[in-house]
Design a protein around this motif. Structure first.
Motif, PDB file in Angstrom:
ATOM      1  N   GLU A  12       0.816  -1.207   0.000  1.00 53.08           N
ATOM      2  CA  GLU A  12       0.000   0.000   0.000  1.00 53.08           C
ATOM      3  C   GLU A  12       0.851   1.259   0.000  1.00 53.08           C
ATOM      4  N   GLU A  13       1.971   1.212   0.692  1.00 48.21           N
ATOM      5  CA  GLU A  13       2.839   2.366   0.814  1.00 48.21           C
ATOM      6  C   GLU A  13       4.136   2.076   0.073  1.00 48.21           C
ATOM      7  N   ASP A  14       4.335   2.780  -1.024  1.00 52.85           N
ATOM      8  CA  ASP A  14       5.493   2.509  -1.856  1.00 52.85           C
ATOM      9  C   ASP A  14       6.810   2.852  -1.165  1.00 52.85           C
ATOM     10  N   TRP A  15       6.860   4.000  -0.501  1.00 50.78           N
ATOM     11  CA  TRP A  15       8.115   4.432   0.108  1.00 50.78           C
ATOM     12  C   TRP A  15       7.842   5.140   1.408  1.00 50.78           C
ATOM     13  N   LEU A  16       8.769   5.040   2.290  1.00 52.62           N
ATOM     14  CA  LEU A  16       8.715   5.732   3.564  1.00 52.62           C
ATOM     15  C   LEU A  16       9.986   6.540   3.684  1.00 52.62           C
ATOM     16  N   LEU A  17       9.867   7.765   4.117  1.00 51.44           N
ATOM     17  CA  LEU A  17      11.040   8.605   4.321  1.00 51.44           C
ATOM     18  C   LEU A  17      10.995   9.089   5.759  1.00 51.44           C
ATOM     19  N   GLN A  18      11.954   8.677   6.575  1.00 53.66           N
ATOM     20  CA  GLN A  18      12.010   9.090   7.967  1.00 53.66           C
ATOM     21  C   GLN A  18      13.247   9.930   8.179  1.00 53.66           C
ATOM     22  N   PHE A  19      13.106  10.957   9.013  1.00 55.03           N
ATOM     23  CA  PHE A  19      14.303  11.674   9.401  1.00 55.03           C
ATOM     24  C   PHE A  19      14.177  12.305  10.774  1.00 55.03           C
ATOM     25  N   PRO A  20      13.728  11.523  11.777  1.00 52.17           N
ATOM     26  CA  PRO A  20      13.769  12.102  13.121  1.00 52.17           C
ATOM     27  C   PRO A  20      15.215  12.267  13.570  1.00 52.17           C
ATOM     28  N   VAL A  21      15.492  13.349  14.252  1.00 52.52           N
ATOM     29  CA  VAL A  21      16.843  13.601  14.711  1.00 52.52           C
ATOM     30  C   VAL A  21      17.172  12.712  15.903  1.00 52.52           C
ATOM     31  N   GLU A  22      16.221  12.606  16.824  1.00 55.32           N
ATOM     32  CA  GLU A  22      16.454  11.807  18.013  1.00 55.32           C
ATOM     33  C   GLU A  22      15.306  10.824  18.158  1.00 55.32           C
ATOM     34  N   GLY A  23      15.609   9.558  18.292  1.00 56.65           N
ATOM     35  CA  GLY A  23      14.586   8.556  18.549  1.00 56.65           C
ATOM     36  C   GLY A  23      13.711   8.286  17.353  1.00 56.65           C
ATOM     37  N   TYR A  24      12.616   7.645  17.606  1.00 59.79           N
ATOM     38  CA  TYR A  24      11.668   7.270  16.571  1.00 59.79           C
ATOM     39  C   TYR A  24      10.305   7.810  16.923  1.00 59.79           C
ATOM     40  N   LEU A  25       9.391   7.722  15.960  1.00 58.82           N
ATOM     41  CA  LEU A  25       8.026   8.154  16.204  1.00 58.82           C
ATOM     42  C   LEU A  25       7.337   7.097  17.057  1.00 58.82           C
ATOM     43  N   GLU A  26       7.370   7.276  18.346  1.00 62.11           N
ATOM     44  CA  GLU A  26       6.780   6.310  19.258  1.00 62.11           C
ATOM     45  C   GLU A  26       5.516   6.901  19.846  1.00 62.11           C
ATOM     46  N   GLU A  27       4.562   6.033  20.125  1.00 64.10           N
ATOM     47  CA  GLU A  27       3.345   6.486  20.772  1.00 64.10           C
ATOM     48  C   GLU A  27       3.627   6.683  22.245  1.00 64.10           C
ATOM     49  N   GLU A  28       3.274   7.826  22.755  1.00 61.48           N
ATOM     50  CA  GLU A  28       3.409   8.112  24.164  1.00 61.48           C
ATOM     51  C   GLU A  28       2.137   8.793  24.609  1.00 61.48           C
ATOM     52  N   GLU A  29       1.783   8.585  25.859  1.00 59.54           N
ATOM     53  CA  GLU A  29       0.652   9.316  26.399  1.00 59.54           C
ATOM     54  C   GLU A  29       1.030  10.785  26.422  1.00 59.54           C
ATOM     55  N   GLY A  30       0.155  11.637  25.913  1.00 59.71           N
ATOM     56  CA  GLY A  30       0.442  13.055  25.869  1.00 59.71           C
ATOM     57  C   GLY A  30       1.384  13.437  24.736  1.00 59.71           C
ATOM     58  N   SER A  31       1.569  12.541  23.779  1.00 60.31           N
ATOM     59  CA  SER A  31       2.457  12.818  22.657  1.00 60.31           C
ATOM     60  C   SER A  31       1.981  14.055  21.919  1.00 60.31           C
ATOM     61  N   SER A  32       2.917  14.831  21.417  1.00 54.85           N
ATOM     62  CA  SER A  32       2.535  16.050  20.711  1.00 54.85           C
ATOM     63  C   SER A  32       2.605  15.869  19.195  1.00 54.85           C
ATOM     64  N   GLU A  33       2.746  14.626  18.728  1.00 53.21           N
ATOM     65  CA  GLU A  33       2.847  14.441  17.286  1.00 53.21           C
ATOM     66  C   GLU A  33       1.568  14.905  16.604  1.00 53.21           C
ATOM     67  N   ALA A  34       1.712  15.357  15.383  1.00 54.70           N
ATOM     68  CA  ALA A  34       0.598  15.916  14.632  1.00 54.70           C
ATOM     69  C   ALA A  34       0.678  15.426  13.192  1.00 54.70           C
ATOM     70  N   TRP A  35      -0.475  15.332  12.535  1.00 57.69           N
ATOM     71  CA  TRP A  35      -0.549  14.721  11.212  1.00 57.69           C
ATOM     72  C   TRP A  35      -1.146  15.665  10.179  1.00 57.69           C
ATOM     73  N   LEU A  36      -0.614  15.560   8.957  1.00 58.20           N
ATOM     74  CA  LEU A  36      -1.204  16.187   7.782  1.00 58.20           C
ATOM     75  C   LEU A  36      -1.339  15.123   6.701  1.00 58.20           C
ATOM     76  N   VAL A  37      -2.308  15.322   5.840  1.00 63.18           N
ATOM     77  CA  VAL A  37      -2.432  14.533   4.613  1.00 63.18           C
ATOM     78  C   VAL A  37      -2.258  15.518   3.475  1.00 63.18           C
ATOM     79  N   GLY A  38      -1.538  15.106   2.453  1.00 66.84           N
ATOM     80  CA  GLY A  38      -1.317  15.984   1.321  1.00 66.84           C
ATOM     81  C   GLY A  38      -1.487  15.248   0.008  1.00 66.84           C
ATOM     82  N   LYS A  39      -1.911  15.989  -0.994  1.00 68.12           N
ATOM     83  CA  LYS A  39      -2.063  15.429  -2.335  1.00 68.12           C
ATOM     84  C   LYS A  39      -1.440  16.394  -3.327  1.00 68.12           C
TER      85      LYS A  39
END
Length: 124
Positions: A12-39
Motif C-alpha cells: 500500500e505504501e510505496d516508500w517511507l522517508l524518515q528523518f527524526p533527529v532523536e529517537g523514533y516516532l513512538e506512541e506516548e501518552e500526551g504525545s505532541s505528534e501531529a498529522w497532515l495529509v497531502g495530495k
C-alpha cells in the motif's frame, strides 16, 4: 544535519522517508505528534522519492517528521512536534514542480483516504 533514508514499505505504501533527529516516532501518552495529509495535484507522472526528499529539505522541521506515500499522489506527514505542523500550515501554499500540494489536518486514527483534499487557500 538531516539524514534521509528512503526504504520500501508495504504494498500500500510505496516508500517511507524518515528523518527524526532523536529517537523514533513512538506512541506516548500526551504525545505532541501531529498529522497532515497531502495530495499533489497532477495527472502526470512525478518522482515521489524526489518529492519526499524535497519537502523535508524545504520544511526544515525542528524535531523531525515521517512521510509516507499512501496512494496515487497522496502522502501522510507525521510531525514529532505540533509546532512544526502549524508552521507548515502557516506557510501555505506549497507546490512541487509547479504543481499545487493540497494539505489538510488529520487525526492519527483517521484513514488518510477519508480526509477531504478538495480546497486550498491561496493569494491572488
Amino acid at each position: 544535519m538531516w539524514i534521509f533514508t528512503p526504504r520500501p514499505c508495504t504494498e500500500e505504501e510505496d516508500w517511507l522517508l524518515q528523518f527524526p533527529v532523536e529517537g523514533y516516532l513512538e506512541e506516548e501518552e500526551g504525545s505532541s505528534e501531529a498529522w497532515l495529509v497531502g495530495k499533489l495535484l497532477t495527472q502526470g507522472s512525478f518522482n515521489s522519492k524526489a518529492f519526499m526528499s524535497t519537502m523535508t529539505q524545504i520544511w526544515k522541521v525542528r524535531k523531525g517528521m515521517e512521510i509516507r506515500e499512501v496512494g496515487k499522489n497522496m502522502f501522510t506527514f507525521c510531525f514529532l512536534e505540533r509546532r512544526d505542523k502549524d508552521q507548515i500550515l502557516r506557510g501555505y501554499q506549497w507546490s512541487f514542480e509547479w504543481k499545487l500540494i493540497v494539505l489538510n489536518e488529520k487525526e492519527k486514527e483517521v484513514n488518510p483516504k477519508e480526509v477531504s483534499l478538495t480546497h486550498s487557500l491561496f493569494w491572488i
